[in-house]
Design an enzyme around this catalytic site. Structure first.
Site, PDB file in Angstrom:
ATOM      1  N   ASN A 151     -33.556  12.809  -2.336  1.00 35.90           N
ATOM      2  CA  ASN A 151     -33.409  13.538  -3.601  1.00 35.90           C
ATOM      3  C   ASN A 151     -33.897  14.975  -3.426  1.00 35.90           C
ATOM      4  OD1 ASN A 151     -36.336  13.700  -4.303  1.00 35.90           O
ATOM      5  ND2 ASN A 151     -36.123  11.468  -4.230  1.00 35.90           N
ATOM      6  N   LYS A 188     -23.798   3.396  13.587  1.00 37.46           N
ATOM      7  CA  LYS A 188     -23.223   4.293  12.580  1.00 37.46           C
ATOM      8  C   LYS A 188     -22.087   3.578  11.826  1.00 37.46           C
ATOM      9  CE  LYS A 188     -20.909   8.680  12.097  1.00 37.46           C
ATOM     10  NZ  LYS A 188     -20.107   9.674  12.774  1.00 37.46           N
ATOM     11  N   ASP A 219     -42.669  -0.255  -6.938  1.00 35.80           N
ATOM     12  CA  ASP A 219     -43.208   0.886  -7.687  1.00 35.80           C
ATOM     13  C   ASP A 219     -44.647   1.129  -7.229  1.00 35.80           C
ATOM     14  OD1 ASP A 219     -44.332   2.610  -9.675  1.00 35.80           O
ATOM     15  OD2 ASP A 219     -42.549   2.187 -10.866  1.00 35.80           O
TER      16      ASP A 219
HETATM   17  O1  C5P Z   1     -39.905   5.243 -12.889  1.00 34.41           O
HETATM   18  P1  C5P Z   1     -39.929   6.624 -12.358  1.00 34.41           P
HETATM   19  O2  C5P Z   1     -39.470   6.725 -10.914  1.00 34.41           O
HETATM   20  O3  C5P Z   1     -39.242   7.623 -13.204  1.00 34.41           O
HETATM   21  O4  C5P Z   1     -41.478   7.017 -12.413  1.00 34.41           O
HETATM   22  C1  C5P Z   1     -41.951   8.194 -11.881  1.00 34.41           C
HETATM   23  C2  C5P Z   1     -43.398   8.029 -11.453  1.00 34.41           C
HETATM   24  O5  C5P Z   1     -43.556   6.804 -10.740  1.00 34.41           O
HETATM   25  C3  C5P Z   1     -43.808   9.108 -10.483  1.00 34.41           C
HETATM   26  O6  C5P Z   1     -45.204   9.318 -10.651  1.00 34.41           O
HETATM   27  C4  C5P Z   1     -43.495   8.493  -9.134  1.00 34.41           C
HETATM   28  O7  C5P Z   1     -44.261   9.075  -8.100  1.00 34.41           O
HETATM   29  C5  C5P Z   1     -43.857   7.042  -9.369  1.00 34.41           C
HETATM   30  N1  C5P Z   1     -43.070   6.084  -8.589  1.00 34.41           N
HETATM   31  C6  C5P Z   1     -43.699   5.342  -7.582  1.00 34.41           C
HETATM   32  N2  C5P Z   1     -43.002   4.414  -6.882  1.00 34.41           N
HETATM   33  C7  C5P Z   1     -41.685   4.196  -7.125  1.00 34.41           C
HETATM   34  C8  C5P Z   1     -41.034   4.943  -8.130  1.00 34.41           C
HETATM   35  C9  C5P Z   1     -41.761   5.876  -8.831  1.00 34.41           C
HETATM   36  O8  C5P Z   1     -44.898   5.540  -7.351  1.00 34.41           O
HETATM   37  N3  C5P Z   1     -41.038   3.299  -6.399  1.00 34.41           N
END
Ligand code: C5P
Length: 393
Positions: free
Chosen positions: A205, A284, A301
């Site tokens: 991203n 690939k 997360d």
């Molecule tokens: O749910 P979302 O990705 O929008 O949430 C953003 C927050 O969650 C940010 O602080 C990001 O660093 C954290 N995040 C994380 N692990 C993930 C996805 C998001 O720590 N897999």
């Protein structure tokens, strides 16, 4: 030299501010004084001009004063904004954002940490309106010093006496930015993650890592010992920072869990991939049909996992959104069990990913604060100051 903009309101305690200016300058602070109209009835601006060795600012719409240093420049000049004494009237104005004189306008314009030392009669202090204003200001991230108990100028006894100048100086010394995170351990995630598809391709991203790196650098300047867990970025971290480089969301998760114990604060500034390819091709992927499909699975997360730990640090998340900023941020605050969330609008011409500047809307359980568009270094200091204040609260 730390620069203090000292606001003096119209209360009898204004006489103590002369001693306050003397002590602050003696401690090495560079002090500029702003007085309300009422304050000048209690004590002459000349006193403060002599003690601070600078002209005193009293009026908003005065060309001479604006020419010397306009009110916006005065607000930008300050490292610390201190109001002592803060009267019930001025506290009410600050709490509601009224700006009908120089001092209240400066309060709206400053972006530095704000301290207020209330002074008023005990009945005025106890009045529900005053207590609500104090509560609101605390929720806005303002540090309230005192007031003390005791005999008051009007003969009453109770809370409302302005804290003694020495105590105010001690409080500022202790809470001023450079020492706010002294001895604290801070873990920060930064940058994007790279989710590998095959030996030559990945999904990523637009995160540049600038916000996370600015947070790491400023936290370290504020006395913290910092661990920075970073995805692939084109930035270098200061030497004293414990830098852990990772690529994928899974690697970031593992690195965070390895380093999380004994951390006081975790700030998740990384833009972690929400999904990763279900299968990494060892060779690939060849083009074949006009259409193809990728199977993606959810990543773990990281910040939510940290917030679920039994012994968890003060946990701060970020929410980068293109719409419904407040609603999505508040939802993440609750759903991920965070102590604080910093939301920013992305996908606009200014701010957000890969920009030098950004603006933040910060929410915690009982409050919120807005940080206007500014460079990410300044924004990092503002956010860390707020985090330190909430941590101490
Ligand atoms: O749910 P979302 O990705 O929008 O949430 C953003 C927050 O969650 C940010 O602080 C990001 O660093 C954290 N995040 C994380 N692990 C993930 C996805 C998001 O720590 N897999």
């Amino acid at each position: 030299m730390t620069r203090i903009l000292l606001g003096i309101c119209g209360g009898i305690a204004a006489y103590k501010s002369a001693e306050l200016v003397r002590l602050l300058t003696k401690r090495g602070y560079d002090v500029r004084v702003v007085m309300t109209e009422a304050a000048t009835q209690f004590i002459s601006p000349l006193t403060f001009q002599a003690l601070s060795a600078h002209p005193v600012h009293t009026q908003l719409l005065n060309t001479e004063q604006e020419n010397a240093m306009g009110h916006i420049n005065l607000a930008r000049w300050a490292d610390i904004f201190l109001v002592a004494p803060a009267t019930a009237n001025s506290l009410a104005k600050f709490s509601y954002g009224l700006a009908d004189d120089l001092l209240s306008t400066l309060y709206l314009a400053v972006t530095c940490p704000v301290f207020m030392a209330p002074a008023m009669n005990q009945a005025m202090w106890y009045k529900a309106a005053t207590q609500e204003n104090i509560q609101r200001l605390t929720e806005h991230g303002i540090s309230i010093i005192g007031p003390d108990q005791g005999i008051q100028a009007c003969g009453d006894t109770g809370p409302g006496r302005m804290s003694e100048p020495e105590a105010i100086v001690q409080y500022i010394d202790k809470h001023k930015t450079p020492e706010l995170l002294q001895g604290k351990k801070v873990l920060i995630t930064a940058g994007p993650t790279r989710e590998q598809l095959d030996p030559v391709r990945y999904i990523t991203n637009r995160s540049s890592g600038k916000m996370g790196y600015a947070l790491a650098e400023q936290a370290q300047k504020m006395g913290a010992s910092v661990t920075l867990i970073s995805g692939p970025v084109a930035l270098s971290a200061p030497r004293e920072i414990n830098l852990v480089l990772v690529e994928s969301a899974a690697e970031m998760y593992t690195a965070v869990m390895q380093h999380i114990s004994a951390q006081d604060i975790m700030i998740a500034a990384a833009a972690v991939a929400d999904y990763t390819p279900a299968h990494i091709h060892t060779e690939k992927i060849k083009k074949q049909n006009t259409q193809t499909e990728l199977k993606l699975v959810k990543t773990k997360d990281i910040v939510a996992s940290v917030a679920r730990l039994d012994s968890r640090p003060f946990t701060v998340g970020f929410a980068a959104e293109t719409q419904n900023l407040e609603q999505y941020a508040q939802d993440k605050l609750v759903r991920k069990n965070l102590d604080m969330i910093a939301a920013n609008q992305v996908g606009q011409s200014e701010g957000g990913f890969d920009s030098e500047v950004n603006a933040l809307q910060v929410y915690w359980q009982k409050g919120q604060q807005t940080f206007a568009m500014t460079d990410k270094t300044q924004l990092a200091t503002q956010l860390l100051t707020l985090i330190a204040q909430r941590l101490h609260a």
